[in-house]
Structure formats: structure tokens, C-alpha cells
Design a protein around this motif. Structure first.
Motif, short mmCIF file in Angstrom:
data_model
loop_
_atom_site.label_atom_id
_atom_site.label_comp_id
_atom_site.label_asym_id
_atom_site.label_seq_id
_atom_site.Cartn_x
_atom_site.Cartn_y
_atom_site.Cartn_z
N PRO A 1 -6.59 -7.92 16.35
CA PRO A 1 -5.13 -7.80 17.09
C PRO A 1 -5.22 -8.64 18.50
CG PRO A 1 -6.24 -5.62 17.34
CD PRO A 1 -7.17 -6.47 16.41
N LYS B 1 -8.03 7.46 29.80
CA LYS B 1 -6.82 7.00 30.74
C LYS B 1 -6.14 8.33 31.38
CE LYS B 1 -3.65 3.97 29.51
NZ LYS B 1 -2.74 3.04 28.54
N GLU C 1 -11.21 -3.94 23.88
CA GLU C 1 -9.74 -3.34 23.76
C GLU C 1 -9.68 -2.30 24.83
OE1 GLU C 1 -7.73 -5.66 21.58
OE2 GLU C 1 -6.97 -4.02 22.87
N HIS D 1 -0.82 -8.41 21.81
CA HIS D 1 -0.31 -7.61 22.97
C HIS D 1 -1.16 -8.12 24.24
CE1 HIS D 1 -4.42 -6.31 21.75
NE2 HIS D 1 -4.61 -5.82 22.97
N ARG D 2 -1.95 -8.89 24.05
CA ARG D 2 -2.81 -9.60 24.97
C ARG D 2 -2.02 -10.86 25.49
NH1 ARG D 2 -9.32 -8.84 25.40
NH2 ARG D 2 -9.65 -7.21 23.63
N MET E 1 -1.03 -8.94 31.56
CA MET E 1 -2.08 -9.51 32.37
C MET E 1 -2.56 -10.87 31.27
SD MET E 1 -6.05 -8.23 33.04
CE MET E 1 -5.39 -7.20 34.54
N PHE E 2 -2.77 -11.97 31.83
CA PHE E 2 -3.13 -13.18 30.95
C PHE E 2 -4.67 -12.82 30.35
CE2 PHE E 2 -5.08 -17.26 30.78
CZ PHE E 2 -4.31 -17.94 29.67
N PHE E 3 -4.75 -13.44 29.15
CA PHE E 3 -5.99 -13.20 28.59
C PHE E 3 -6.65 -14.34 28.09
CE2 PHE E 3 -8.05 -12.03 24.53
CZ PHE E 3 -9.53 -11.67 25.06
N ARG F 1 -6.13 -3.66 32.70
CA ARG F 1 -4.49 -3.80 32.78
C ARG F 1 -3.97 -2.76 33.73
NH1 ARG F 1 0.36 -3.08 29.94
NH2 ARG F 1 -0.39 -1.23 29.36
N GLU G 1 -14.54 -0.62 19.53
CA GLU G 1 -13.58 -1.76 20.10
C GLU G 1 -13.69 -1.78 21.63
OE1 GLU G 1 -9.60 -1.22 17.97
OE2 GLU G 1 -10.42 -2.66 17.09
N TYR H 1 -9.88 -4.08 28.20
CA TYR H 1 -8.64 -4.78 28.58
C TYR H 1 -7.58 -3.61 28.83
CZ TYR H 1 -4.16 -6.75 27.50
OH TYR H 1 -2.75 -6.88 27.37
N GLU H 2 -7.70 -2.66 28.18
CA GLU H 2 -6.37 -1.63 28.71
C GLU H 2 -6.75 -1.35 30.01
OE1 GLU H 2 -3.75 -1.07 26.91
OE2 GLU H 2 -3.08 0.49 28.44
N ARG I 1 -0.56 -3.74 17.24
CA ARG I 1 -1.15 -2.91 16.04
C ARG I 1 -1.19 -1.50 16.21
NH1 ARG I 1 -7.62 -2.95 15.34
NH2 ARG I 1 -7.03 -1.43 16.98
N LYS J 1 -6.88 1.59 15.14
CA LYS J 1 -7.39 0.63 14.09
C LYS J 1 -7.34 1.60 12.82
CE LYS J 1 -12.06 -1.59 13.11
NZ LYS J 1 -12.36 -2.91 13.86
N ARG K 1 -14.29 -11.66 28.99
CA ARG K 1 -12.80 -12.01 29.28
C ARG K 1 -11.89 -11.37 29.35
NH1 ARG K 1 -13.03 -17.59 28.81
NH2 ARG K 1 -14.90 -18.38 28.33
N SER K 2 -12.18 -10.09 28.96
CA SER K 2 -11.18 -8.89 29.18
C SER K 2 -11.27 -8.31 30.35
CB SER K 2 -11.01 -7.73 28.01
OG SER K 2 -11.14 -8.25 26.57
N HIS K 3 -12.16 -8.84 31.42
CA HIS K 3 -12.51 -8.57 32.86
C HIS K 3 -13.39 -7.28 32.95
CE1 HIS K 3 -9.25 -11.37 33.97
NE2 HIS K 3 -8.50 -10.82 32.80
N GLY L 1 0.99 -9.24 27.37
CA GLY L 1 0.63 -8.45 28.41
C GLY L 1 1.01 -6.95 28.29
N THR L 2 1.06 -6.53 27.17
CA THR L 2 1.28 -4.94 26.93
C THR L 2 0.05 -4.30 26.42
OG1 THR L 2 1.99 -5.58 24.66
CG2 THR L 2 3.77 -5.44 26.25
N SER L 3 0.34 -3.05 26.27
CA SER L 3 -0.75 -2.26 25.71
C SER L 3 -0.96 -2.42 24.39
CB SER L 3 -0.56 -0.73 26.26
OG SER L 3 -1.57 0.00 25.47
N LEU L 4 -2.29 -2.10 23.59
CA LEU L 4 -2.36 -1.88 22.35
C LEU L 4 -1.93 -0.58 21.59
CD1 LEU L 4 -3.72 -3.10 19.71
CD2 LEU L 4 -5.80 -2.13 20.31
N GLU L 5 -2.08 0.32 22.42
CA GLU L 5 -1.68 1.64 22.05
C GLU L 5 -0.22 1.75 21.43
OE1 GLU L 5 -2.08 3.77 25.63
OE2 GLU L 5 -4.56 3.63 25.53
#
Lengths: 228, 251
Positions: free
Chosen positions: B88, A87, A118, B91-92, B1-3, A125, A115, A121-122, B129, B132, A151-153, B95-99
Motif C-alpha cells: 500500500p 503511538k 510503515e 497514503h504516502r 509528508m512527501f515520500f 509523520r 511492516e 513512516y507513521e 489499506r 495488513k 526513505r521513510s526517514h 500524506g495521511t496515515s495507513l491506519e
């Protein structure tokens, strides 16, 4: 055909060793029907040139190709190996997206579960459109995982070489992905001294999966990137 | 964002469907679930809710997050904590980050305040979460985890714990030490009696309180209740919640 993944700029990574090499690869690409190529040198440990260095080498290549009258349009990007810094690298423009668009070409470890969905997705986002390079080569991905990535685009790229393989996991995975209609791009990932397999792969795709599939993965989706 | 996620039974989650003005059978279902939870927690003793199911893809995250949003709309302060270390998803949905989540807190890399994030939903916060951790059980036996839940209990009206399936990992054992009870989900027509029975047996072994059961993925067309019992048409996920522990033991 549009080739979105290549290592054709000389002396930047483990791709082309010289401008002559590069021009030869461009010529064979043109002959095989490739009209547009995005040059995507590696960005990873051992190959971390600055955007300025890459842009300057790219310009040289472009000028040489033009002066030789090679009928291939060239664009610039990078194949970015994803680490926890991705990022920051994108935000601070330490790495290049494809043709200055929001599309980013991403590479992951072949064996360590990264992952991927993930990360995809991030990044989507925060506004990027991630493309997973040679997605069929990641041993830890199941079909469900790949569907998850889409599906995570995320978008999926398969190498032309792997389309031609009948045996081995890479080839089998590529076939599975095509059968499920999951592939967005076929690209050459061409490095030094290799032919561009796009044309041969194109024939296989047309024959096995139809004309529509061929158009989508060799042209239609990639058009979005070169249009800018 | 919707997942949107494809489930192994081919059914997709709708994501968050609760909004201020939404209506319909599915919304009714969530409203009734919310009201049952509000009633159960009238004395404040049932606020840390462990959302569980026997196996994966029964709708835990869908129910956990929609319930949270529904509670938030009644002005209750809610936090959803993603305790499913393998898959996990909270978050999806929110609509937030996993981090920067639970993992970073447990590893001493972040404070509690750093890992709680606001969402776009009224009064709903999230702890995702984070990174990992391969052996997730170490998280749930740690003092840090117990401290976290204790703090959340003080600061929120409801703490919703989205957990991994009972028959897949044994995390539920340690989580139940800090929760007030389990909201047990069953995917109608999908999960087998044996799976439900095995999962309930596991919960009973550990004397875990079951607050109630929710049926997910209920198809109205196949219902014995008939066309006129509900409004709307098409495929529904419907829930039915019960306060009777014995009914679940019989299944």
C-alpha cells in the motif's frame, strides 16, 4: 566513539545485574575509546518499568560512575519493542526517547514481518526520528525493504558484534548494509558481563569501508542525539 | 509528508506533481489524461476507475494520485482507495496515515465514515489499506466491499481504485465486478510485450472493460517525435491515452 544502544543500568532489564557489573562495563567501554553512552533499557513484555523508576536507577548509576571518575558521559533512553500501542506509549510518555530528543530507538520481532517501514513512516509523520535497532537481524527484510525504511526517514543501527561476524545471516546482512552505505550507527547493545566491542568493530569498519564511514557510524550521526 | 520511493528499475517517483499553477510536459500529460477521463465519464457511467498494470513499479500509485489531484482541481469530488494489500502506498503520496482503512471496515471494526479521510488536496479523500490482511482476496469477495464501492459511487464524482498488479494477484477479477473499467498502465521500455499481452488476456478473459492505456516513464530523448514536439528538457514520464481497445490487444 558514541554508543547509542546499551543495557547498562542495573536491575532494570536483562542487562546489568548489579552496580558493580555496570561500573565494570563502563570502565571497559572507556578504555576502548567510548566517550559517550546512551543507556537504553528494554521496554517490552516483562520489562515495563515506568520512566520514573528508570530515571532514578539511571541517576544512581551516573552518580556512582562520577564518583569513580569513569570518563564516560551518560545519557538516558529506552529500546522500545514496537506494538500497536507505540503511538500511545510515546504520546503519554510511558516510554523514553533518546536523551529527551525526537530520536526513538525501536525494536521489532526478529521473525514476524512487522511492516517496519510503515511504522517508521507513521512515527516520522508525527514528528519522531525512528532508529531501527540491529536492523540486520530482521529475517524478513530485503535490501529493498531496508531502503524503504530509510526513505521513510528511518535511521539504521547495527550491533558491533555483527560487524565482527563473518559467518551467519546477521553478519552477512550487516556487511551488505555497509556495502550499500545504509548504516547510520554502530552500537554495542552491551548486556551483562560482556566486553564492549565498539573498538574492535571500529577497526574493521575503518579498514573495510574507510575513515569516513567510521566517523559517520561511530560518531557523527550520534552527535545529533547527545547534543540534544 | 512527501515520500520518495526507489523502484526496482531504479527510477524514482516524483510523488504528487500536480498543483494549481504547475506547468511542463509531465503536467501536460496528466491534464490530457484528466480531460480524457472527464470526456469518457460525461454520462457518469465511467466514474469508478480501476488503475492496473501488468507488473509492479509501473507507476500506478503515481498516476492514480496525480489524476485524483488533477480532477480535484476541476472541482470534482474524488476518493482514492488503496486496494494494493501487499504494497500500500496511496497514503504516502497523499500524506495521511495507513491506519484505520479498508481492512478495519471489512473486519467490522470501523464504519465507512471512519475510514474516509480528508487529504491536503482539494476535493481529494482517501481510504487507505489499514491493517495488513494476509489473504486479501477475502476482502474483494465480501459484501462489505461491494457496499462500500456502491456508497462511494453515490457520494463522489470519481472513485479511483489503486490496485495490485494483474500478473501478481488475482484481486483484479473481483474488483472489476464493481468498477466501470480499467485504466491500464504500461511502463514504456520496461514492461515486456509478453507481460502486457498476458495481462490484457487476463482482463479479456473476465470481459473487463479497458477505458484506456497510459504509458509511463516515457523518455522524450528517445522519442521518434523529436525535440520540437514538447517543451522542457531532461527525463520525463509521459503518457499517451487512447480510447481504442483494439490497439491494446495488438500489443
Amino acid at each position: 566513539m558514541i554508543d547509542i544502544h546499551s543495557h547498562i543500568i542495573p536491575n532494570i532489564d536483562d542487562g546489568s545485574r548489579s552496580i558493580e557489573d555496570s561500573l565494570a562495563m563502563l570502565k571497559t567501554s572507556a578504555i576502548s575509546g567510548v566517550s559517550d553512552i546512551i543507556c537504553t533499557p528494554h521496554y517490552r513484555e516483562g520489562y515495563k518499568k515506568t520512566p520514573a523508576e528508570i530515571e532514578s536507577a539511571f541517576k544512581l548509576l551516573k552518580d556512582s560512575a562520577k564518583s569513580q571518575g569513569i570518563p564516560v558521559n551518560l545519557y538516558l533512553g529506552e529500546e522500545i519493542f514496537v506494538t500497536k500501542n507505540i503511538k500511545t506509549e510515546l504520546k503519554e510518555k510511558q516510554v523514553l526517547t533518546l536523551n529527551g530528543t525526537k530520536f526513538v530507538l525501536l525494536e521489532f520481532d526478529y521473525n514476524i514481518n512487522s511492516e517496519i517501514s510503515e511504522i517508521v513512516y507513521e512515527l516520522s509523520r508525527i514528528g519522531y526520528i525512528p532508529i531501527v535497532a540491529h536492523v540486520n537481524r530482521y529475517n524478513y527484510l530485503s535490501i529493498d525493504d531496508v531502503i524503504d525504511i530509510k526513505r521513510s526517514h528511518g535511521l539504521l543501527q547495527v550491533n558491533a558484534d555483527d560487524v565482527l561476524r563473518n559467518l551467519g545471516r546477521f553478519g552477512k546482512n550487516a556487511k551488505k548494509l555497509f556495502n550499500k552505505g545504509l548504516v547510520d550507527f554502530v552500537a554495542s547493545d552491551i548486556h551483562a558481563n560482556r566486553e564492549n566491542k565498539m573498538s574492535e568493530a571500529g577497526q574493521i569498519v575503518k579498514k573495510k569501508f574507510g575513515e569516513d564511514a567510521y566517523q559517520v557510524v561511530f560518531h557523527d550521526v550520534a552527535m545529533q542525539i547527545i547534543k540534544g | 509528508m512527501f515520500f520518495k520511493k526507489r523502484k526496482s528499475n531504479g527510477k524514482e517517483t516524483d510523488g504528487i506533481i500536480i498543483t494549481e499553477n504547475a506547468s511542463g510536459a509531465k503536467i501536460e500529460g496528466y491534464n490530457r489524461l484528466r480531460d480524457n477521463i472527464l470526456f469518457l465519464n460525461a454520462d457518469g457511467n465511467n466514474k469508478v476507475i480501476q488503475v492496473e498494470s501488468s507488473v509492479a513499479h509501473e507507476g500506478k500509485t503515481t498516476v492514480a494520485t496525480n489524476l485524483a489531484v488533477s480532477l480535484g482541481l476541476t472541482d470534482k469530488k474524488v476518493v482514492v482507495v488503496d486496494l494494493d494489500f501487499h504494497r500500500p502506498n496511496v497514503h504516502r503520496f497523499l500524506g495521511t496515515s495507513l491506519e484505520t482503512g479498508l481492512a478495519e471496515y471489512v473486519l467490522g471494526q470501523a464504519e465507512i465514515k471512519d475510514v474516509i479521510k480528508k487529504t491536503e488536496y482539494k476535493h481529494v479523500d482517501i481510504i487507505s489499506r489499514g491493517a495488513k490482511i494476509y489473504n486479501s482476496s477475502v476482502v474483494f469477495i465480501s459484501d462489505k466491499f461491494k457496499t462500500l464501492i456502491k456508497k462511494l459511487r453515490e457520494d463522489y464524482d470519481y472513485v479511483i481504485l489503486d490496485c495490485a498488479p494483474i500478473l501478481q494477484v488475482s484481486d483484479y477479477i473481483n474488483i472489476s465486478q464493481v468498477s466501470d473499467g480499467v485504466l491500464f498502465l504500461v511502463a514504456y521500455g520496461m514492461t515486456t510485450r509478453n507481460q502486457v499481452s498476458d495481462a490484457i488476456k487476463e482482463l479479456n478473459k473476465n470481459n473487463t472493460k479497458i477505458l484506456g492505456t497510459v504509458f509511463t516513464m516515457y523518455d522524450r530523448k528517445k522519442s521518434i517525435y523529436g525535440e520540437n514536439a514538447y517543451y522542457g528538457k531532461g527525463y520525463y514520464s509521459y503518457y499517451r491515452s487512447t480510447l481504442d481497445d483494439d490497439a491494446k490487444k495488438d500489443k
